[in-house]
Scaffold this active site. Structure first.
Site, PDB file in Angstrom:
ATOM      1  N   ASP A   1       0.772  -5.203   8.382  1.00  0.00           N
ATOM      2  CA  ASP A   1      -0.321  -4.264   8.163  1.00  0.00           C
ATOM      3  C   ASP A   1      -1.551  -5.113   7.845  1.00  0.00           C
ATOM      4  OD1 ASP A   1      -2.233  -2.550   7.100  1.00  0.00           O
ATOM      5  OD2 ASP A   1      -0.733  -1.190   6.276  1.00  0.00           O
TER       6      ASP A   1
ATOM      7  N   ARG B   1     -12.383  -3.161  -8.514  1.00  0.00           N
ATOM      8  CA  ARG B   1     -12.291  -3.906  -7.262  1.00  0.00           C
ATOM      9  C   ARG B   1     -13.681  -4.016  -6.650  1.00  0.00           C
ATOM     10  NH1 ARG B   1      -8.473  -1.690  -2.425  1.00  0.00           N
ATOM     11  NH2 ARG B   1     -10.263  -0.324  -2.236  1.00  0.00           N
TER      12      ARG B   1
ATOM     13  N   TYR C   1     -11.734   1.740   9.719  1.00  0.00           N
ATOM     14  CA  TYR C   1     -12.866   2.256   8.924  1.00  0.00           C
ATOM     15  C   TYR C   1     -13.211   1.372   7.745  1.00  0.00           C
ATOM     16  CZ  TYR C   1      -8.773   4.246   6.545  1.00  0.00           C
ATOM     17  OH  TYR C   1      -7.557   4.403   5.948  1.00  0.00           O
ATOM     18  N   LYS C   2     -12.491   0.254   7.557  1.00  0.00           N
ATOM     19  CA  LYS C   2     -12.809  -0.672   6.463  1.00  0.00           C
ATOM     20  C   LYS C   2     -13.798  -1.713   6.998  1.00  0.00           C
ATOM     21  CE  LYS C   2      -8.638   0.674   4.090  1.00  0.00           C
ATOM     22  NZ  LYS C   2      -7.210   0.516   3.935  1.00  0.00           N
TER      23      LYS C   2
ATOM     24  N   PHE D   1       0.852  -1.195   0.000  1.00  0.00           N
ATOM     25  CA  PHE D   1       0.000   0.000   0.000  1.00  0.00           C
ATOM     26  C   PHE D   1       0.892   1.252   0.000  1.00  0.00           C
ATOM     27  CE2 PHE D   1      -2.852   3.154   1.827  1.00  0.00           C
ATOM     28  CZ  PHE D   1      -4.042   2.881   1.165  1.00  0.00           C
TER      29      PHE D   1
END
Ligand SMILES: *Cc1c(COP(=O)(O)O)cnc(C)c1O
Length: 416
Positions: free
Chosen positions: A204, A376, A229-230, A127
């Protein structure tokens, strides 16, 4: 022969033990199909109510007196998160700051714990914030950043990693689930490999937490960070979390010497003397509204159970892949097809992915576009139905067949 009918999707929903959890979320726009819970989860109703209460009662009436109950919340919610979703015994997880900041804090702590070793290892498709933080750290600390090549679809190969980690490696930092393709790494195997060479590993788990079972303690992980928040549904910019293995806490130091890490904080001591516990990885005043939202998000996932969430995630993504294979010529499923090797989202290749994403949004299906040409689709197990997957793919098929996407600009927006 697979059954491609909508009835079949409805039967799968009827048999889904988690189906009821959909009603636990704030109503979305009618007819909207949300396949982006891996980027920003939906708000639980319980969070809306709890936050209203925190504002009215804890903050509104209690005012500053409420700090007596707020002060321990980041660690208590960390323990809950650790127990329910991260495989971490109490006292090792703290909710704090952002993932980016936590990554920096823990990466510095790891470098300082391995003096004399010059290399930081990550993969070249990790990321962006992870790569940038490590790049900056390498420059600041005169270390070398070794970027191992990872396939953007299949993820990092263990053989490539093995060849890159050596006696000069201080830290290996990797994402458990790759953000673009969803490729899932074997945390225990990689952690062993890193430890054999005497380095530390920082995981991560942003795209894994709440979607796949994580066993930080059992894997022997040293350090981990992740966001809330995912899949945890704590809301935009809600605080992240960090994990530090208990055995190393007292000897590790993070670079931000803030007063929330200080021993006997309210003694206001003359100089920094951090707690010997996970508390030393805190910095400044925690965002209590956000921490409370993390608590509600974790509670809801805990009620569903991570094993059931994982089973449904595998079923949803497998179904999505079957429909894509059957209905979408001109696309390619690029996420690993072995469910044991992927998280809970699927990436489709199409040269017009960006315009397809815009056309899908107009058709009330929210996907994500990711560079260079990937669509995605993230069916979050707690609120996505099989019929949502069926509808989304059916609308995508229609958009592709009619070339409806050609009406949309090829130029990308500022936020994708
Ligand atoms: C979402 C995500 C982040 C986000 O970091 P922030 O500090 O919250 O912006 C970091 N790493 C990974 C792997 C992610 O998926």
């Amino acid at each position: 022969m697979i059954d491609l009918s909508r009835d079949h999707a409805e039967r799968l929903d009827a048999a889904d033990p988690l189906a009821g959890f959909r009603d636990e979320f704030v109503d979305a726009e009618p007819g909207l199909i949300y396949l982006d819970g891996n980027s920003l989860g939906r708000p639980p109703k319980a969070t809306r109510e709890r936050l209203a209460g925190v504002v009215a009662d804890e903050w509104g009436r209690g005012l500053i007196r409420s700090w007596s109950q707020w002060i321990d919340r980041p660690a208590l919610v960390g323990d809950l998160l650790g127990a329910e979703l991260l495989g971490a015994a109490p006292g090792q997880v703290m909710v704090a700051d952002s993932t980016t900041v936590n990554l920096y804090k823990l990466a510095v702590a790891a470098l300082d714990a391995r003096p004399g070793r010059r290399v930081i290892v990550t993969d070249d498709d990790n990321f962006p914030t992870d790569r940038y933080v490590l790049e900056g750290l390498a420059a600041q600390r005169e270390r070398a950043l070794r970027l191992v090549h990872a396939d953007i679809d299949q993820g990092l190969s263990i053989a490539a990693l093995r060849a890159a980690v050596d006696a000069d490696t201080a830290l290996v930092c990797l994402s458990h689930v790759a953000y673009r393709s969803g490729a899932l790494l074997d945390m225990a195997e990689i952690t062993d490999l890193v430890h054999e060479r005497g380095a530390l590993v920082l995981w991560d788990v942003c795209h894994a937490a709440g979607a796949v079972p994580i066993e930080l303690d059992a894997a022997g992980a040293d350090l981990a960070v992740g966001c809330s928040y995912k899949y945890l549904n704590a809301g935009p910019g809600a605080p992240a979390f960090l994990y530090v293995r208990r055995a190393t806490q007292a000897t590790m130091r993070q670079p931000i010497w803030g007063w929330f890490g200080q021993r006997d904080q309210f003694e206001m001591g003359a100089s920094y003397d951090p707690e010997p516990t996970i508390a030393r990885f805190a910095t400044g005043t925690p965002a209590i509204l956000g921490v409370t939202a993390v608590e509600e998000g974790v509670r809801l996932l805990a009620a569903a159970g991570i094993d059931r969430l994982r089973a449904k995630g595998v079923a949803l993504t497998s179904y999505l892949i079957e429909l894509a294979d059957a209905w979408l010529p001109g696309f390619a499923v690029v996420t690993p097809r072995d469910p044991a090797r992927r998280g809970s989202h699927v990436s489709l290749y199409h040269p017009e992915a960006w315009r397809l994403a815009q056309a899908l949004i107009e058709a009330k299906v929210i996907p994500d576009y990711r560079t260079p040409d990937r669509l995605r689709l993230g069916p979050a197990p707690i609120y996505t139905r099989f019929v949502d997957v069926w509808e989304a793919l059916n609308r995508l098929r229609d958009i592709a067949e009619t070339k409806a996407y050609e009406r949309f600009p090829a130029r990308r927006a500022r936020v994708t």
